[in-house]
Design a protein around this motif. Structure first.
Motif, PDB file in Angstrom:
ATOM      1  N   SER A 150       0.574  -1.443   0.071  1.00 22.26           N
ATOM      2  CA  SER A 150       0.018   0.208   0.150  1.00 22.26           C
ATOM      3  C   SER A 150       0.232   1.265  -0.648  1.00 22.26           C
ATOM      4  CB  SER A 150      -0.894  -0.505   1.323  1.00 22.26           C
ATOM      5  OG  SER A 150      -1.673   1.033   1.202  1.00 22.26           O
ATOM      6  N   SER A 151       0.802   2.189  -0.882  1.00 20.59           N
ATOM      7  CA  SER A 151       1.296   3.534  -1.286  1.00 20.59           C
ATOM      8  C   SER A 151       0.372   4.271   0.004  1.00 20.59           C
ATOM      9  CB  SER A 151       1.416   4.416  -1.994  1.00 20.59           C
ATOM     10  OG  SER A 151      -0.126   4.159  -2.686  1.00 20.59           O
ATOM     11  N   THR A 152      -0.922   4.399   0.704  1.00 20.87           N
ATOM     12  CA  THR A 152      -0.892   5.189   1.407  1.00 20.87           C
ATOM     13  C   THR A 152      -1.153   4.761   2.999  1.00 20.87           C
ATOM     14  OG1 THR A 152      -3.406   3.995   1.202  1.00 20.87           O
ATOM     15  CG2 THR A 152      -2.655   5.840  -0.247  1.00 20.87           C
TER      16      THR A 152
ATOM     17  N   PRO B 254       5.046   7.989  -3.548  1.00 21.80           N
ATOM     18  CA  PRO B 254       3.683   7.667  -2.750  1.00 21.80           C
ATOM     19  C   PRO B 254       4.196   7.025  -1.501  1.00 21.80           C
ATOM     20  CG  PRO B 254       2.943   6.761  -4.700  1.00 21.80           C
ATOM     21  CD  PRO B 254       3.666   7.149  -5.053  1.00 21.80           C
TER      22      PRO B 254
ATOM     23  N   GLY C  29       3.012   5.849   2.400  1.00 24.41           N
ATOM     24  CA  GLY C  29       2.017   6.449   3.924  1.00 24.41           C
ATOM     25  C   GLY C  29       2.895   7.049   4.989  1.00 24.41           C
TER      26      GLY C  29
END
Length: 519
Positions: free
Chosen positions: A219-221, A444, A446
């Motif tokens: 996940s990039s968030t 990006p 998180g």
């Protein structure tokens, strides 16, 4: 006043230990490394103290406040498997080679140029760690005793420098034992007081409370993901740190024989499991109260907890415990710098035919230089959000590429010195590039922590690929490269004893159990 009195008495005891240790200095190795001369229990506690100093308490208590029980990953998946590998595989390789340090081991495998490059990289890292330790000391004393930042740096830097100059590495090791026991005793009441106070309740949902259940694969968030934690932290960062860190390997090699040296990281592993509870759980229990103070910085989490929970009688003990742990970290880095410069750069490359007393004096001069440079680094460290973020940045640039080179050299006979140098360089550049990409938001992420994990993966992969490039090309061309000297990597290390296997198995089982409990 109580804190000042305790710290003053403690520093006097440290100086006395240094004078007692100085009686054992018969050669420069006794002063700089103390290889093969210490009991197993001393080496084990020193090994644990070198890692679990107050610097780690400050950094990982801040991570626990921000990420919750995910901070356990640094102690469990980020330590235990690598400690077992160090005991069963790497320690025998170091001992059999006869090397007294990591750079010397690199020199036996790849030659003098790689040894010099590795020594310079570790020297830079040791200087940066010294600055971080000085910053931690200044931060704690500024928060708790209202000392000016620069005054704290100068005072504590001078105290540690004094006993390192007098007693050398042996004094550092014995002081680490004292410092760790004192620090642990001073922090242990946090568990009781935090459980008793229990402000704000516990956060039972999401990544803050669950180590694995709520964590996405990639996940990039999200703040963290499984690939970053398992591969970046548990694989690359963990094994790079525990298997190649100069200070840790140096302490394991102070044990008197191979059997004892193998036990050192395993015994320290059990202490690592316990220390995680003391650092992380109080922060989790008190998270609601800390959040009620929005101005609190991440690295101030532990001092803030002590100031909140400890009464007037215990406050001085708690703060003195943090200061003792930071003195421990500072001494370890200064002694590592002294040993590196003298034993790995000055003696083999600049002046190889001088007296033992001359090399001891060079080591003392190096210690003074290390503190001077560390003061500048400490002022620079104030610009970072969290100490652990700075430490992981140093790792990505100066430690991980060399672990990739070391691992490649152990696996393949075809890896030559030129490939090792280019591989290490590629890893450093790749790590710096990915850090820049995350900092400028070109990639990006998180969280900063997740970015550091992925930076480690890229740095390791780049170093390993470039290091193996010549061999891969030869396979494509179906040609044969002449094997290089691999005498340092003997093919048949002695088998571990039943005791070592039992310690390793028990340690692994306990690690699995605690991960399941916090699933």
């Amino acid at each position: 006043m109580v804190t000042f009195t305790i710290v003053s008495l403690y520093c006097c005891v440290s100086i006395c230990i240094a004078y007692a240790s100085a009686r054992f200095h018969r050669s420069s190795n006794d002063y700089l490394n103390a290889t093969g001369s210490l009991p197993t229990w001393v080496a084990s506690i020193s090994f644990l103290a070198c890692n679990c100093g107050a610097l780690e308490v400050l950094g990982l208590s801040g991570i626990a406040f921000r990420y919750g029980v995910q901070a356990f990953n640094f102690y469990w998946i980020g330590a235990i498997p690598a400690l077992i590998f160090l005991s069963l595989v790497m320690i025998p390789a170091y001992v059999q080679s006869g090397a007294r340090s990591m750079p010397e081991y690199f020199g036996q495998r790849f030659g003098p140029n790689v040894r010099l490059l590795n020594a310079v990289a570790i020297l830079i890292a040791s200087t940066l760690y010294t600055g971080i330790s000085l910053y931690g000391l200044a931060e704690v004393t500024h928060i708790t005793m209202d000392w000016p930042f620069l005054l704290a740096i100068l005072v504590f830097g001078s105290i540690v420098l004094a006993y390192v100059l007098i007693g050398g590495f042996r004094a550092t090791v014995y002081n680490e034992v004292l410092q760790f026991l004192f620090m642990f005793a001073g922090l242990l009441p946090l568990l009781y007081f935090s459980h008793k106070a229990h402000y704000g309740g516990l956060i039972h949902t999401g990544q803050y409370w669950h180590m694995w259940r709520e964590t996405p694969i990639v996940s990039s968030t999200s703040q963290l993901d499984l690939v970053g934690v398992l591969v970046g932290l548990g694989g690359v960062i963990s094994f790079s740190y525990w298997c190649t860190d100069y200070g840790l390997v140096q302490r394991a090699l102070t044990a008197r024989d191979l059997e004892s040296a193998r036990k050192v990281p395993l015994i320290a592993g059990f202490g690592k499991l316990l220390f995680a509870i003391v650092v992380v759980v109080p922060v989790i229990l008190m998270s609601g109260h800390i959040q009620a103070q929005p101005g609190t910085a991440l690295d101030e989490t532990s001092p803030a907890l002590i100031a909140t929970l400890y009464g007037r009688r215990l406050l001085g003990v708690g703060i003195a415990a943090l200061i003792a742990g930071l003195l421990n970290s500072l001494a370890a880095n200064i002694s590592a710098f002294s040993s590196l410069w003298t034993g790995e750069i000055y003696r083999p490359f600049l002046s190889s035919r001088r007296t033992e007393s001359h090399y001891r004096n060079v080591g003392r001069a190096a210690s003074v230089c290390c503190v001077a440079i560390g003061i500048v680094v400490a002022l620079w460290t104030r610009s970072f959000e969290n100490l652990s973020a700075f430490v992981l940045l140093i790792f990505s640039l100066f430690v991980i590429p060399f672990f990739a080179v070391l691992l490649t050299g152990m696996i393949s006979r075809q890896t030559a010195a030129a490939s090792a140098i280019t591989g290490a360089g590629a890893g450093i550049l790749a790590g710096a590039g990915i850090q820049l990409a995350f900092a400028e938001r070109w990639l990006p992420s998180g969280s900063r922590l997740s970015a550091n994990f992925y930076s480690a993966i890229v740095s390791f992969a780049a170093a390993a690929l470039v290091c193996n490039a010549a061999h891969l090309l030869s396979l494509l061309r179906r040609s044969q490269i002449q094997p290089v000297n691999i005498e340092a990597m003997r093919p048949s290390p002695p088998k571990a004893s039943v005791t070592v296997w039992c310690l390793a198995g028990t340690l692994l089982v306990v690690c699995v159990v605690v991960n399941v409990l916090w699933w």
